[in-house]
Scaffold this motif. Structure first.
Motif, PDB file in Angstrom:
ATOM      1  N   ILE A 104     -92.645  31.789  14.715  1.00  0.00           N
ATOM      2  CA  ILE A 104     -92.017  30.513  14.397  1.00  0.00           C
ATOM      3  C   ILE A 104     -93.113  29.563  13.935  1.00  0.00           C
ATOM      4  N   VAL A 105     -92.835  28.879  12.834  1.00  0.00           N
ATOM      5  CA  VAL A 105     -93.821  27.970  12.241  1.00  0.00           C
ATOM      6  C   VAL A 105     -93.400  26.544  12.560  1.00  0.00           C
ATOM      7  N   ILE A 106     -94.289  25.829  13.200  1.00  0.00           N
ATOM      8  CA  ILE A 106     -94.012  24.475  13.659  1.00  0.00           C
ATOM      9  C   ILE A 106     -94.995  23.509  13.009  1.00  0.00           C
ATOM     10  N   GLY A 107     -94.485  22.365  12.578  1.00  0.00           N
ATOM     11  CA  GLY A 107     -95.337  21.337  11.996  1.00  0.00           C
ATOM     12  C   GLY A 107     -95.203  20.040  12.768  1.00  0.00           C
ATOM     13  N   ILE A 111     -99.001  23.756  12.010  1.00  0.00           N
ATOM     14  CA  ILE A 111     -99.695  23.013  10.962  1.00  0.00           C
ATOM     15  C   ILE A 111     -99.536  21.512  11.205  1.00  0.00           C
ATOM     16  N   THR A 112    -100.484  20.738  10.675  1.00  0.00           N
ATOM     17  CA  THR A 112    -100.439  19.281  10.734  1.00  0.00           C
ATOM     18  C   THR A 112    -100.314  18.735   9.322  1.00  0.00           C
ATOM     19  N   ALA A 113     -99.430  17.775   9.127  1.00  0.00           N
ATOM     20  CA  ALA A 113     -99.265  17.153   7.812  1.00  0.00           C
ATOM     21  C   ALA A 113     -98.584  15.799   7.984  1.00  0.00           C
ATOM     22  N   THR A 114     -98.498  15.041   6.907  1.00  0.00           N
ATOM     23  CA  THR A 114     -97.799  13.760   6.951  1.00  0.00           C
ATOM     24  C   THR A 114     -96.299  13.992   7.087  1.00  0.00           C
ATOM     25  N   ASN A 115     -95.576  12.961   7.463  1.00  0.00           N
ATOM     26  CA  ASN A 115     -94.121  13.068   7.616  1.00  0.00           C
ATOM     27  C   ASN A 115     -93.451  13.561   6.338  1.00  0.00           C
ATOM     28  N   GLU A 116     -93.844  12.987   5.197  1.00  0.00           N
ATOM     29  CA  GLU A 116     -93.210  13.334   3.926  1.00  0.00           C
ATOM     30  C   GLU A 116     -93.464  14.789   3.548  1.00  0.00           C
ATOM     31  N   ILE A 117     -94.692  15.252   3.757  1.00  0.00           N
ATOM     32  CA  ILE A 117     -95.020  16.649   3.436  1.00  0.00           C
ATOM     33  C   ILE A 117     -94.246  17.594   4.351  1.00  0.00           C
ATOM     34  N   LEU A 118     -94.131  17.235   5.614  1.00  0.00           N
ATOM     35  CA  LEU A 118     -93.399  18.088   6.554  1.00  0.00           C
ATOM     36  C   LEU A 118     -91.933  18.234   6.151  1.00  0.00           C
ATOM     37  N   VAL A 119     -91.315  17.138   5.705  1.00  0.00           N
ATOM     38  CA  VAL A 119     -89.916  17.217   5.265  1.00  0.00           C
ATOM     39  C   VAL A 119     -89.794  18.155   4.072  1.00  0.00           C
ATOM     40  N   ASP A 120     -90.709  18.033   3.113  1.00  0.00           N
ATOM     41  CA  ASP A 120     -90.683  18.931   1.950  1.00  0.00           C
ATOM     42  C   ASP A 120     -90.851  20.384   2.381  1.00  0.00           C
ATOM     43  N   GLN A 121     -91.720  20.631   3.357  1.00  0.00           N
ATOM     44  CA  GLN A 121     -91.936  21.999   3.818  1.00  0.00           C
ATOM     45  C   GLN A 121     -90.719  22.546   4.565  1.00  0.00           C
ATOM     46  N   LEU A 122     -90.004  21.672   5.270  1.00  0.00           N
ATOM     47  CA  LEU A 122     -88.756  22.090   5.901  1.00  0.00           C
ATOM     48  C   LEU A 122     -87.741  22.517   4.844  1.00  0.00           C
ATOM     49  N   ARG A 165     -88.311  23.519   1.855  1.00  0.00           N
ATOM     50  CA  ARG A 165     -88.772  24.748   1.185  1.00  0.00           C
ATOM     51  C   ARG A 165     -88.752  25.957   2.124  1.00  0.00           C
ATOM     52  N   LYS A 166     -88.402  25.712   3.394  1.00  0.00           N
ATOM     53  CA  LYS A 166     -88.355  26.763   4.411  1.00  0.00           C
ATOM     54  C   LYS A 166     -89.729  27.365   4.688  1.00  0.00           C
ATOM     55  N   GLU A 167     -90.769  26.552   4.520  1.00  0.00           N
ATOM     56  CA  GLU A 167     -92.116  26.973   4.856  1.00  0.00           C
ATOM     57  C   GLU A 167     -92.390  26.794   6.343  1.00  0.00           C
ATOM     58  N   ILE A 168     -91.673  25.881   6.977  1.00  0.00           N
ATOM     59  CA  ILE A 168     -91.760  25.697   8.418  1.00  0.00           C
ATOM     60  C   ILE A 168     -90.342  25.659   8.981  1.00  0.00           C
ATOM     61  N   HIS A 169     -90.216  25.955  10.262  1.00  0.00           N
ATOM     62  CA  HIS A 169     -88.898  26.005  10.893  1.00  0.00           C
ATOM     63  C   HIS A 169     -88.540  24.688  11.570  1.00  0.00           C
ATOM     64  N   ILE A 170     -89.514  24.084  12.242  1.00  0.00           N
ATOM     65  CA  ILE A 170     -89.280  22.858  13.010  1.00  0.00           C
ATOM     66  C   ILE A 170     -90.460  21.922  12.788  1.00  0.00           C
ATOM     67  N   ALA A 171     -90.170  20.623  12.722  1.00  0.00           N
ATOM     68  CA  ALA A 171     -91.246  19.639  12.597  1.00  0.00           C
ATOM     69  C   ALA A 171     -91.026  18.514  13.598  1.00  0.00           C
ATOM     70  N   PHE A 172     -92.132  17.926  14.028  1.00  0.00           N
ATOM     71  CA  PHE A 172     -92.085  16.775  14.924  1.00  0.00           C
ATOM     72  C   PHE A 172     -92.663  15.582  14.183  1.00  0.00           C
ATOM     73  N   LEU A 173     -91.774  14.625  13.891  1.00  0.00           N
ATOM     74  CA  LEU A 173     -92.177  13.514  13.038  1.00  0.00           C
ATOM     75  C   LEU A 173     -91.322  12.287  13.323  1.00  0.00           C
ATOM     76  N   LYS A 174     -91.535  11.227  12.549  1.00  0.00           N
ATOM     77  CA  LYS A 174     -90.773  10.002  12.751  1.00  0.00           C
ATOM     78  C   LYS A 174     -89.365  10.166  12.181  1.00  0.00           C
ATOM     79  N   GLU A 175     -88.535   9.173  12.386  1.00  0.00           N
ATOM     80  CA  GLU A 175     -87.171   9.217  11.865  1.00  0.00           C
ATOM     81  C   GLU A 175     -87.207   9.172  10.347  1.00  0.00           C
ATOM     82  N   MET A 176     -86.511  10.115   9.712  1.00  0.00           N
ATOM     83  CA  MET A 176     -86.481  10.209   8.251  1.00  0.00           C
ATOM     84  C   MET A 176     -85.034  10.288   7.794  1.00  0.00           C
TER      85      MET A 176
END
Length: 299
Positions: A91-94, A123-134, A136-147
């Protein structure tokens, strides 16, 4: 009817753009267009119509969209059911930088302990990059601010509200009913990052018609915290990064809720209508971790 054609259609709807759908699917724009055109021929209906620079669903397109999502969901469930022996073992988590530094190191070992057969990639990235990766299905779950993005599902995980803190020997440490004028007379260590609405702090001073004494503008959270711990000024910092210092008494909060209250949450985030693999298991560990943390703080 090809499942890839239906998926291209769904992505185009969610992203309101053929071009963005192509980027998310790692395909060329003509390929995505061709897939949607083929789907339209099979259905005998136009699914989109041009709307300025974007696209808009036709009446038949809107009608088909709910069926399309059901088809893809059923397909994904069937794949999982038919490959129980090949259940996803990774499982890939950002997470955004603050969550990465102050939450993930504590929770990741607990996840591994609860799920020893799962390989975790982080992986670590900015909120915007994490949303794009979600998307694109590059990551499964991300922990970030409200988007606010289509097809992004979020559940609040952690309180990361912003507090004004200072050294315990600072003159403002025990002062009650502080006003903005009091704050403007003191040295301010100003930490600023994209995860929070720091503009609200600026506006607080503007509304009171006073200017803050910003002695330090810091782009690194630990540097800002260290300056405040060494009594070089006061500063607004997010909850996650100051938990240990508040517990040890090396920092104290200055009560400012009556003049400024910045409530922030870290959200567990995924893309699509169905939670990703292991979502419930990970969530149970988080809830247990939070309960233990609250009990420790009460003691």
């Amino acid at each position: 009817m090809n499942i890839d054609h239906i998926e291209a259609f769904i992505y185009a709807v969610h992203l309101n753009s053929i071009h963005k759908a192509a980027d998310a699917l790692f395909l060329s724009q003509p390929t995505v267009t061709a897939r949607i055109k083929t789907l339209e021929r099979e259905l005998g209906q136009a699914l989109f119509k041009r709307s300025g620079r974007g696209i808009k669903l036709t009446e038949k397109g809107r009608e088909f969209f709910s069926y399309a999502e059901q088809i893809v969901q059923t397909y994904e469930k069937a794949k999982k059911q038919l490959s129980k022996e090949l259940i996803q073992k990774e499982i890939v988590i950002g997470a955004n930088p603050i969550s990465s530094q102050y939450f993930i190191p504590h929770i990741l070992p607990l996840w591994k302990e609860a799920l020893p057969d799962v390989h975790f990639t982080f992986i670590t990235a900015t909120n915007e990059i994490l949303v794009d990766q979600l998307i694109r299905k590059e990551i499964h779950i991300a922990f970030l601010k409200e988007m606010s993005r289509d097809a992004i599902c979020q559940s609040p995980v952690l309180d990361n509200s912003v507090h004004l803190v200072c050294h315990p020997d600072h003159p403002l440490a025990n002062k009650k009913n502080i006003n903005v004028g009091d704050l403007s007379e003191d040295s301010l260590v100003f930490f600023e990052c994209g995860a929070f609405d720091w503009n609200r702090i600026h506006k607080m001073f503007e509304a009171a018609n006073v200017s803050p004494r910003i002695e330090f503008r810091i782009g690194h959270l630990e540097v800002a915290k260290s300056l405040i711990q060494h009594n070089k000024g006061i500063g607004f910092l997010p909850s996650l990064c100051i938990k240990e210092e508040l517990k040890k008494g090396t920092l104290v909060t200055i009560e400012t809720d009556h003049i400024l209250n910045i409530k922030q949450q870290v959200y567990g985030t995924y893309y699509g209508t169905n939670p990703p693999y292991l979502w419930d298991h990970l969530w149970n560990v988080i809830e247990s971790f939070e309960e233990k943390s609250e009990q420790a703080e009460a003691i």
